[in-house]
Design an enzyme around this catalytic site. Structure first.
Site, PDB file in Angstrom:
ATOM      1  N   LYS A 139       1.601   7.924   0.423  1.00 31.72           N
ATOM      2  CA  LYS A 139       1.986   7.958   1.833  1.00 31.72           C
ATOM      3  C   LYS A 139       3.344   8.629   1.979  1.00 31.72           C
ATOM      4  CE  LYS A 139      -0.342   3.776   3.457  1.00 31.72           C
ATOM      5  NZ  LYS A 139      -1.188   4.439   4.454  1.00 31.72           N
ATOM      6  N   ASP A 155       0.844  -1.204   0.000  1.00 25.24           N
ATOM      7  CA  ASP A 155       0.000   0.000   0.000  1.00 25.24           C
ATOM      8  C   ASP A 155       0.872   1.244   0.000  1.00 25.24           C
ATOM      9  OD1 ASP A 155      -1.925   1.919   0.261  1.00 25.24           O
ATOM     10  OD2 ASP A 155      -2.475   1.402   2.331  1.00 25.24           O
ATOM     11  N   ASP A 209      -5.729   6.421  -0.649  1.00 25.24           N
ATOM     12  CA  ASP A 209      -5.099   5.648   0.429  1.00 25.24           C
ATOM     13  C   ASP A 209      -6.141   4.945   1.306  1.00 25.24           C
ATOM     14  OD1 ASP A 209      -3.064   4.583   1.912  1.00 25.24           O
ATOM     15  OD2 ASP A 209      -2.591   6.434   3.003  1.00 25.24           O
ATOM     16  N   GLU A 257      -7.971   2.529   0.573  1.00 25.22           N
ATOM     17  CA  GLU A 257      -8.219   1.526  -0.461  1.00 25.22           C
ATOM     18  C   GLU A 257      -8.750   0.209   0.085  1.00 25.22           C
ATOM     19  OE1 GLU A 257      -5.420   1.892   1.022  1.00 25.22           O
ATOM     20  OE2 GLU A 257      -4.976  -0.203   1.482  1.00 25.22           O
ATOM     21  N   ARG A 304     -11.143  -0.506   2.195  1.00 22.13           N
ATOM     22  CA  ARG A 304     -12.608  -0.596   2.134  1.00 22.13           C
ATOM     23  C   ARG A 304     -13.088  -0.769   0.695  1.00 22.13           C
ATOM     24  NH1 ARG A 304     -12.962   5.150   5.035  1.00 22.13           N
ATOM     25  NH2 ARG A 304     -10.945   4.378   5.753  1.00 22.13           N
TER      26      ARG A 304
HETATM   27  N1  BES Z   1      -3.273   0.238   5.344  1.00 23.25           N
HETATM   28  C1  BES Z   1      -3.632   1.533   5.791  1.00 23.25           C
HETATM   29  C2  BES Z   1      -3.925   1.572   7.291  1.00 23.25           C
HETATM   30  C3  BES Z   1      -2.740   1.518   8.191  1.00 23.25           C
HETATM   31  C4  BES Z   1      -1.884   2.600   8.288  1.00 23.25           C
HETATM   32  C5  BES Z   1      -2.530   0.432   8.983  1.00 23.25           C
HETATM   33  C6  BES Z   1      -0.817   2.545   9.151  1.00 23.25           C
HETATM   34  C7  BES Z   1      -1.484   0.387   9.850  1.00 23.25           C
HETATM   35  C8  BES Z   1      -0.611   1.431   9.945  1.00 23.25           C
HETATM   36  C9  BES Z   1      -4.894   1.985   5.070  1.00 23.25           C
HETATM   37  O1  BES Z   1      -4.999   1.594   3.762  1.00 23.25           O
HETATM   38  C10 BES Z   1      -4.859   3.474   5.074  1.00 23.25           C
HETATM   39  O2  BES Z   1      -3.987   4.019   4.488  1.00 23.25           O
HETATM   40  N2  BES Z   1      -5.819   4.084   5.745  1.00 23.25           N
HETATM   41  C11 BES Z   1      -5.880   5.498   5.850  1.00 23.25           C
HETATM   42  C12 BES Z   1      -7.324   5.898   5.711  1.00 23.25           C
HETATM   43  C13 BES Z   1      -7.517   7.383   5.595  1.00 23.25           C
HETATM   44  C14 BES Z   1      -6.965   7.868   4.282  1.00 23.25           C
HETATM   45  C15 BES Z   1      -8.991   7.680   5.695  1.00 23.25           C
HETATM   46  C16 BES Z   1      -5.336   5.896   7.214  1.00 23.25           C
HETATM   47  O3  BES Z   1      -5.585   5.209   8.193  1.00 23.25           O
HETATM   48  O4  BES Z   1      -4.602   6.879   7.266  1.00 23.25           O
HETATM   49 ZN    ZN Z   2      -4.087  -0.132   3.267  1.00 21.34          ZN
HETATM   50 MN    MN Z   3      -4.049   2.891   2.424  1.00 21.92          MN
END
Ligand code: BES
Ligand code: ZN
Ligand code: MN
Length: 493
Positions: A278, A271, A348, A350, A352
């Protein structure tokens, strides 16, 4: 590793290492017997005060006189006769596993049968020890040119009353299968993104299916998913050169026609965040963004090993989230398989997007329950830290069953609310919903998004963003929540 149960006098056992529980005020029956056989050697060593009576403290003795065992590993089990707390025994089990790994003993004999743990029986203690040993003896050295030291321990014997043999053997079979399933999940999680891509995960499913007559695997590629209208799932991988896959593993251990439990994993094999890229720091850890998927493979392997008499479908939504000229742009709108439209405000968010189409696909199994496991939100790490998995659900009975399983398996989860009032955060000006709900309650709004695709069956969502892997020096996948998932299934039998 072989685990067996045996009865007999502790002081007469021949073993490379006797694991013996000792408490401060008064020795237990087993420790007394060993002390007497060694003409008081144990007591005189204890008097020197080298063993601190805190859970997890151990002292390895060599050459204890008059005893057939080559070594004794003394384990502190508290001050007095009061029962240990569950967490104290788990510390002890981990310490024992660590010591056994550090020494070069080929076999060990565990005498902890007269140590009491609050609210738990001997089976539970054996289970914890087996799980701790299988966990500690895991090595991931595939990519080191010099492999790790070979492990020596081959056999662990638990001392017990003959009457308990049957239940303890059952506990051993279950916990060993869980431990090994968990280790498979760890390996898949630890593999780097250049090796473990969606097709690699699909091959895992095929290999599992090959190993067992009651399991079949089916893989949907991008063309098939496009025909099904899974445009939300497909939008995530469209910037990647790796083909997205929906992986289906059908295990029929139960009665014909019995409704299955569906286990669904988020399988983002890397990701980057996509166009909503990111930051660079620790981005390598986003190879762990398929730990939900890994736990489904671990659970399926465990189910096969135990031949569980139930029907289970394992599903993995696998894709790689990359930026490119083909990648989804923030603001793009897609129509999901359910017909609902989604405005992708942040590429990001993604997880869901891949899960929602898989959840719609799951309807065709007429499931008894659907449980998804996902490293879904950074917000969950803020809310619950690294100890507890987030649990959100549309069904109270399923929630209770999962919380109980999590306690039984010491694989903790905690429920977060998911009321209607949060749904408005997903409003979009241009589509049926947005894929993000703002900073507040990020774990809850992510689950609220998924809830819009799960109205036709009992569903629970496990957010393992904080529990799926460890960062820092012990960086690596944990294999959670394989123990909770299997315990949930076992509790149904
Ligand atoms: N895979 C990440 C969530 C994540 C981030 C898990 C860091 C563990 C450590 C997920 O895909 C993500 O990026 N989520 C975003 C959502 C936001 C953009 C609404 C997040 O949590 O920042
Ligand atoms: Zn993710
Ligand atoms: Mn993500």
């Amino acid at each position: 590793m072989q685990f067996i149960v045996k009865s007999g006098a502790v002081e007469k056992q021949k073993t490379a290492c006797l694991v013996l529980g000792v408490q401060k005020k008064e020795l237990t029956a087993a420790a007394t017997a060993v002390n007497e056989a060694s003409k008081g050697a144990i007591n005189s060593i204890l008097k020197r005060g080298d063993l601190k009576y805190k859970a997890g403290q151990t002292l390895l003795l060599q050459h204890v006189p008059e005893l057939p065992s080559e070594r004794i590993l003394l384990c502190a089990t508290g001050e007095g006769k009061a029962a240990l707390k569950e967490s104290e025994f788990i510390k002890l089990a981990r310490a024992v596993a660590g010591e056994l790994k550090a020494t070069s003993v080929k076999d060990a004999l565990v005498s902890l049968e007269d140590i009491n743990v609050h609210g738990k029986d001997h089976s539970w203690k054996v289970r914890q020890l087996v799980e701790a040993i299988v966990y500690a003896f895991y090595q991931f050295d595939e990519f080191k040119s010099k492999s790790a030291d070979a492990l020596v321990l081959k056999k662990v014997t638990f001392l017990a009353d003959r009457k308990q043999a049957k239940s303890l053997n059952q506990a051993i079979a279950e916990s060993q299968a869980i431990g090994e399933g968990r280790n498979l999940a760890r390996t898949l999680g630890n593999l780097p993104g250049n090796i473990c891509h969606p097709t690699y995960l699909a091959d895992q499913a095929k290999a599992l299916a090959k190993s067992h007559a009651r399991m079949t695997a089916k893989i949907l590629g991008e063309k098939q998913m496009s025909d099904l209208g899974m445009n939300s799932l497909l939008s995530v991988g469209q910037g990647s050169d790796q083909e997205s896959k929906l992986i289906l593993m059908d295990y029929k251990g139960g009665k014909r026609g019995e409704k299955p439990v569906v286990l669904l994993g988020k399988g983002i094999t890397f990701d980057t965040g996509g166009i909503s890229l990111k930051p660079g720091a620790a981005m390598d850890e986003m190879k762990f963004d398929m730990c939900g998927a890994a736990s489904i493979f671990g659970a399926m392997q465990t189910i096969l090993a135990l031949n569980l008499p139930i029907n289970v479908v394992g599903m993995v939504a696998a894709a790689e989230n990359m930026p490119s000229g083909n990648a989804t742009r923030p603001g793009d709108i897609v129509t999901s398989m359910s017909g609902q439209t989604i405005e992708i405000l942040n590429t990001d968010a993604e997880g869901r997007l891949v899960l929602c189409d898989a959840l719609t696909y799951a309807e065709r199994y007429k499931p008894k329950a659907v449980i998804d496991v996902a490293t879904l939100t950074g917000a969950c790490v803020i809310a619950l830290g690294h100890h507890t998995t987030g649990l959100l659900s549309n069904n109270d009975e399923l929630t209770e069953a999962l919380l109980k399983a999590s306690k039984d398996a010491s694989d903790l989860a905690w429920q977060l609310p998911m009321g209607e009032e949060y749904q408005a955060q997903l409003d979009s000006n241009f589509a049926d919903m947005a894929n993000i709900g703002g900073r507040a309650a990020g774990t809850i709004t992510a689950a609220c998004f998924l809830a819009r695709f799960t109205e036709s069956y009992p569903w629970a969502h496990l957010d393992i963003a904080g529990t799926g892997w460890n960062s820092g020096k012990a960086k690596g996948a944990t294999g959670r929540p394989v123990p909770m998932l299997i315990q949930y299934l076992l509790n149904q039998l």
